[in-house]
Design a protein around this motif. Sequence first.
Motif, PDB file in Angstrom:
ATOM      1  N   ARG A 154      -0.332   3.028  -0.683  1.00 52.30           N
ATOM      2  CA  ARG A 154      -0.245   2.325  -1.852  1.00 52.30           C
ATOM      3  C   ARG A 154      -1.647   2.364  -2.495  1.00 52.30           C
ATOM      4  NH1 ARG A 154       4.382  -2.113  -1.004  1.00 52.30           N
ATOM      5  NH2 ARG A 154       6.038  -0.734  -0.885  1.00 52.30           N
ATOM      6  N   ALA A 189      -3.610   4.495  -5.614  1.00 52.04           N
ATOM      7  CA  ALA A 189      -4.306   3.895  -6.927  1.00 52.04           C
ATOM      8  C   ALA A 189      -5.587   4.548  -6.949  1.00 52.04           C
ATOM      9  CB  ALA A 189      -4.716   2.424  -6.358  1.00 52.04           C
ATOM     10  N   TYR A 232      -2.586  -5.251  -9.819  1.00 53.08           N
ATOM     11  CA  TYR A 232      -1.038  -5.290  -9.325  1.00 53.08           C
ATOM     12  C   TYR A 232      -1.065  -3.872  -8.769  1.00 53.08           C
ATOM     13  CZ  TYR A 232       0.356  -8.952 -12.513  1.00 53.08           C
ATOM     14  OH  TYR A 232       0.567 -10.386 -12.763  1.00 53.08           O
ATOM     15  N   SER A 233      -1.902  -3.038  -8.790  1.00 55.83           N
ATOM     16  CA  SER A 233      -1.651  -1.725  -8.091  1.00 55.83           C
ATOM     17  C   SER A 233      -2.914  -1.304  -7.114  1.00 55.83           C
ATOM     18  CB  SER A 233      -1.526  -0.310  -9.161  1.00 55.83           C
ATOM     19  OG  SER A 233      -0.389  -0.791  -9.890  1.00 55.83           O
TER      20      SER A 233
END
Length: 200
Positions: A132, A136, A100-101
Amino acid sequence: MYKVYGDVISGNCYKVKLALHLLGKPYEWEAVDILKGETQSEAFLAKNPNGKIPVLELDDGSTLWESNAILNFLADGSELLPTEPRLRTQVLQWQFFEQYSHEPYVAVARFIKHYQDMPAERQEEFERCQVRGYKAFKVMEQQLKRTPYLVGDQYSIADIALYAYTHVADEGGFDLSNFPAIGEWLVRVASHPRHVGMRD
C-alpha cells in the motif's frame, strides 16, 4: 511564543517543526516520549484528550492537535497555503491522502522495521504496508512528473505533510529509486533556505 509537544523522530511532529522553521516563527520544544506512556498522563490528556502528539500550545494556553490541522493554522495567510479556492482545496486533498493512503503504511512500516526490529508477529502487516505504501508513492510520482510541487509550482503545506515520512521511507524498507520525480522533489524541498532536518 508557541510551544510544541512532540518527539523529534516522529514524522507528524516533524511537519510542525519544519513549518515553524519555514515560516520563521519562534517556538519552544517539549520532548514527549510516547514509548514511556507520557502521552497518557493526566497532564498531557488535558492538552490533547486523544493522547497523541504533536500538540501546539498557544500563548493563551489553548492547544491545537492533529498535525495537518496545525499546519493549516500556522500557514494561514502565508505563501505556504494558497488563497485561491481550487488550489487550497488541492492542498487539503493531499493532506487527506497523506493521512489515509500514505502515513498508515509508510510510517507504520518504518515503526515495525526501524523501531521494533521486525518482530515476527508483525511481518504480515509489514508486507501489507509495503504494497500500500508503494501504491501511494505511485500516486505522488504521477503528480510530481507534471508539477515541481504537489500543488503546482508553489511549495505548500501539502509538500510538508508528505515530505515528513517520504524522506525517511528507506527506514521502512521502501526503495524509491524507481520514483525519480519523487527523488527530485525530495531534493527540491530540502534545498529551501529555511529547511531544517528531522533530527536537527
